[in-house]
Structures are given as structure tokens and as C-alpha cells.
Design a protein around this motif. Structure first.
Motif, PDB file in Angstrom:
ATOM      1  N   LEU A 162     -16.999  33.852  -6.424  1.00 48.63           N
ATOM      2  CA  LEU A 162     -16.330  33.143  -7.811  1.00 48.63           C
ATOM      3  C   LEU A 162     -17.746  33.088  -8.646  1.00 48.63           C
ATOM      4  O   LEU A 162     -18.916  32.781  -7.938  1.00 48.63           O
ATOM      5  N   LEU A 172     -15.976  27.821 -17.189  1.00 51.82           N
ATOM      6  CA  LEU A 172     -15.338  28.726 -17.091  1.00 51.82           C
ATOM      7  C   LEU A 172     -15.729  29.352 -15.829  1.00 51.82           C
ATOM      8  O   LEU A 172     -16.760  29.487 -15.347  1.00 51.82           O
ATOM      9  N   SER A 173     -14.729  29.844 -15.137  1.00 49.95           N
ATOM     10  CA  SER A 173     -14.499  30.630 -13.865  1.00 49.95           C
ATOM     11  C   SER A 173     -13.860  31.645 -13.649  1.00 49.95           C
ATOM     12  O   SER A 173     -12.759  31.791 -13.933  1.00 49.95           O
ATOM     13  N   VAL A 174     -14.403  32.685 -12.825  1.00 46.50           N
ATOM     14  CA  VAL A 174     -13.717  33.951 -12.556  1.00 46.50           C
ATOM     15  C   VAL A 174     -13.857  34.112 -10.754  1.00 46.50           C
ATOM     16  O   VAL A 174     -15.032  34.198 -10.488  1.00 46.50           O
ATOM     17  N   SER A 175     -12.846  34.487 -10.248  1.00 48.67           N
ATOM     18  CA  SER A 175     -12.909  34.914  -8.875  1.00 48.67           C
ATOM     19  C   SER A 175     -12.347  35.918  -8.467  1.00 48.67           C
ATOM     20  O   SER A 175     -11.369  36.526  -9.172  1.00 48.67           O
ATOM     21  N   SER A 192      -7.317  38.351  -8.136  1.00 46.85           N
ATOM     22  CA  SER A 192      -8.261  37.499  -9.018  1.00 46.85           C
ATOM     23  C   SER A 192      -7.578  36.381  -9.564  1.00 46.85           C
ATOM     24  O   SER A 192      -6.344  36.423  -9.736  1.00 46.85           O
ATOM     25  N   ALA A 194      -8.577  33.236 -12.961  1.00 48.26           N
ATOM     26  CA  ALA A 194      -9.983  32.741 -13.843  1.00 48.26           C
ATOM     27  C   ALA A 194      -9.203  31.609 -14.405  1.00 48.26           C
ATOM     28  O   ALA A 194      -8.080  31.296 -14.496  1.00 48.26           O
ATOM     29  N   SER A 195     -10.210  30.525 -14.945  1.00 48.27           N
ATOM     30  CA  SER A 195      -9.835  29.472 -15.628  1.00 48.27           C
ATOM     31  C   SER A 195     -10.789  29.017 -16.663  1.00 48.27           C
ATOM     32  O   SER A 195     -11.871  29.537 -16.492  1.00 48.27           O
ATOM     33  N   SER A 209      -5.403  28.800 -17.198  1.00 49.54           N
ATOM     34  CA  SER A 209      -5.839  29.783 -16.147  1.00 49.54           C
ATOM     35  C   SER A 209      -4.780  30.950 -15.909  1.00 49.54           C
ATOM     36  O   SER A 209      -3.514  30.845 -16.303  1.00 49.54           O
ATOM     37  N   TRP A 210      -5.146  31.762 -14.986  1.00 46.43           N
ATOM     38  CA  TRP A 210      -4.495  33.102 -14.839  1.00 46.43           C
ATOM     39  C   TRP A 210      -4.703  33.515 -13.606  1.00 46.43           C
ATOM     40  O   TRP A 210      -5.923  33.264 -12.784  1.00 46.43           O
ATOM     41  N   SER A 212      -3.741  36.751 -10.532  1.00 44.46           N
ATOM     42  CA  SER A 212      -3.117  38.150 -10.715  1.00 44.46           C
ATOM     43  C   SER A 212      -1.835  38.225  -9.843  1.00 44.46           C
ATOM     44  O   SER A 212      -1.021  39.331 -10.116  1.00 44.46           O
TER      45      SER A 212
END
Length: 351
Positions: A162, A172-175, A192, A194-195, A209-210, A212
Motif C-alpha cells: 500500500l 489517499l491510499s492505493v494498494s 487493487s 483505492a480510497s 473507494s474502489w 477491482s
């Protein structure tokens, strides 16, 4: 029977309120009775500091009664035993491990989280984390004992990496993580999440948030059947949004999660389905350490979860590290599944 149970519940909470009045008669600040409101807060370690090593524990005991159709059941469980340790190797490097045991759920004890976090990556407020974690999808804020349906539906834990950016009013975060095995029983880093969280004013927080592939969540995995069946399901993304508004003694929380593409007929039900889940709660602080709340929530295209559910809860703080809560929930499953009614009491203590 429901009226009788509600009467017993009122007696229990009246006694708790009397204890609260005695133990908090000199309190002058607006203190929330719950020890946490989100899964992330529950997993935080904020207790004993031993020269940079933080140790904490959470113990929750629950008593419950449930009616569904002609069936009656009651239970007493050690609902949560959580043990956590977080160590700071340097000013910018830390490691965390969290062990969880829930009676009749985890056997034996499981590793709930285990991750390494690196901060100060050359850019102020930028950080990196890697390990077993809950990916950044959904907020799942609640004032109730039971997990909200949005959490039951969408919470996803994976071994992931992350990258995040956190400022006072922006996060903001993406993993990236390993997705489900494919038809060849192989896995790759193709998942993946993201938020984005914003605080436009101190009293308001909003988030998007999203994810995959919602089929990575335990509920969808259970509904879609065997691993062979699940491996054939196309990647099915989902999106979520929430808002939390606090105005003095009143708090409103709302959250919505929806699947962005349909599941084919025969996977979740006989026809094609695109599930969504929502939760709406209103909480009011009657006085310091005493809170009441009400909720309405629901789902679509998910036979395993209620179509509509509503209820009320009350929480009182016994001390700064302990709280007593009581909730009543009524659920409508639709179709041939009988409606249900449940009362749950919980005593929670942080150590």
C-alpha cells in the motif's frame, strides 16, 4: 415474547445507566461511550508504551438471543480477544502484528494483521506499508455491536502493498494484492483497491473507494460456491461512498457499496444480479458517556444477508477503557426466509 425481551433489555440498561451515573458524576467532557466506531479503530494499538513498543489488548464478551421463524436460540461467547504489538525500529520504520480469536469463528487464533510501515519517503505525509492487511475499501462506521451489512459484504483482507498520502484533511491510499486463483489455479498480483477521504470541514468526513474484484470478499466467495466455480467468475469491480457528519451531540453516518458489473445468472441467484448494500445510522449523545442510536440498512440480490434491517442501540461507558452496549435488530430477508429478531449485549474492555 419480543415485548418481554425488550422489557428485560430496558432493565439491564437502566442498571448500567445507574452504574454510569455513579462512575461519571464528575465528568464534564463529551466522551463517546464506545471504544471504537470503525474496524480500523478497533485494530489500533493505543495502550501501553514500553520504550517505543506499543502493546494493547481488547476483550469483548457478548450475550445474545435470536428468533427466526419458529426457531429460538441464545448464546454467550467471548466474541473478541485481540492482542496487538507495534514496535518502532526507527523514527520512520515500524512493524505491527495483531492476533485475533473469536469464539466459534476463529480456531485456532489467527493473524489478523501483520505489516511493516515506512514513513517519510522523501515527500511529506507519504508512507508505504506491506503485509497482511485490510485493503482500503469502505469505512464501515457504526454505533452498533453487530457489523454493518456493508462491512459483512465488502471487507477484504489480503497480503498487499500500500502507498498512502495523509494530510490533515486529505487521505489517499492505493494498494495492490494477490487476486483470486484463476482457472489454472494460479495467482498473481492483479488485485487493487483505492480510497480517498476528505474532511471539507471539521464536522464532516466523506470518502470514496474502489475495489477491482468484489468476489475477493468472504461473502461473495461463499455465495459463489466451490473454488472451481469461483475461479471462472470474471473480475467484478465495486465502488463505495460514505459520509459522516457530527454536529454537537448528534452524528449521522451513511455508507453505500455497489457492484459495478453484473454477476452472471446462476452465480448469486437464478438471474443476473448486481448487488448493492447500504447503511444509515443516527446517534445522539444524551450526556457524557451515554449514547443512543438507530439504524436502517439493506441489500439487494444477496440471499445470505437481510433485504432490510433496522434497530436501536444504547451504549454507556463504565470507565475510560470499558463500555456496555445493547442492541435490538429486526431483519426481513424476503422470499421464503423467515424474518428474525435479535437482542445482543456486549461488555468491552481495553487492556
Amino acid at each position: 415474547m419480543k415485548r418481554q425481551l425488550a422489557g428485560y433489555a430496558c432493565v439491564l440498561m437502566t442498571a448500567a445507566m445507574n452504574v454510569h451515573a455513579v462512575t461519571h458524576q464528575h465528568t464534564a467532557t463529551h466522551n463517546a461511550p464506545e471504544l471504537y466506531h470503525t474496524p480500523g479503530e478497533k485494530r489500533s494499538i493505543q495502550n501501553i508504551d514500553l520504550n517505543g513498543i506499543h502493546v494493547g489488548a481488547l476483550l469483548e464478551i457478548e450475550a445474545a438471543y435470536r428468533e427466526q421463524g419458529e426457531e429460538r436460540s441464545s448464546d454467550l461467547t467471548l466474541a473478541t480477544l485481540e492482542l496487538g504489538i507495534e514496535a518502532e525500529a526507527t523514527d520512520s520504520l515500524s512493524a505491527k502484528a495483531l492476533l485475533l480469536w473469536e469464539e466459534d469463528v476463529t480456531d485456532p487464533i489467527e493473524i489478523d494483521e501483520a505489516l511493516i510501515t515506512l514513513r517519510d519517503l522523501g515527500i511529506d505525509s507519504l508512507y508505504f506499508a506491506a503485509g497482511r492487511m485490510y485493503v482500503p475499501f469502505g469505512q464501515f462506521r457504526t454505533h452498533f455491536i453487530s457489523d454493518p451489512l456493508v462491512q459483512t459484504f465488502a471487507e477484504t483482507r489480503q497480503t498487499a502493498i500500500l502507498i498512502g498520502y495523509s494530510k490533515e484533511r486529505l487521505e489517499l491510499s492505493v494498494s495492490l494484492f494477490r487476486g483470486r486463483p484463476n482457472s489454472s489455479d494460479e495467482r498473481s498480483i492483479d488485485g487493487s483497491a483505492a480510497s480517498l477521504t476528505l474532511k471539507p470541514v471539521p464536522q464532516m468526513e466523506v470518502g470514496l473507494s474502489w475495489l477491482s474484484d468484489i468476489a475477493d470478499s468472504p461473502v461473495i466467495a461463499e455465495l459463489t460456491g466451490s473454488p472451481d466455480t469461483q475461479a471462472e467468475i470474471p473480475r467484478t469491480p465495486a465502488a463505495g461512498a460514505y459520509i459522516s457528519v457530527n454536529s454537537g451531540r448528534f452524528t449521522i453516518d451513511a455508507e453505500y457499496v455497489t457492484v459495478l458489473e453484473e454477476f452472471e445468472a446462476g452465480l448469486l441467484r437464478e438471474t443476473a444480479a448486481r448487488p448493492d448494500v447500504w447503511n444509515l445510522e443516527l446517534a445522539a449523545m444524551l450526556r457524557d458517556g451515554l449514547e443512543i442510536s438507530a439504524k436502517a440498512e439493506g441489500t439487494s440480490s444477496l440471499a445470505a444477508l437481510p433485504k432490510h434491517q433496522s434497530g436501536a442501540a444504547i451504549s454507556v461507558s463504565i470507565s475510560d477503557k470499558s463500555a456496555l452496549s445493547l442492541e435490538m435488530l429486526s431483519a426481513d430477508y424476503g422470499g421464503d426466509t423467515p424474518d428474525s429478531f435479535a437482542i445482543t449485549a456486549r461488555l468491552a474492555v481495553e487492556l
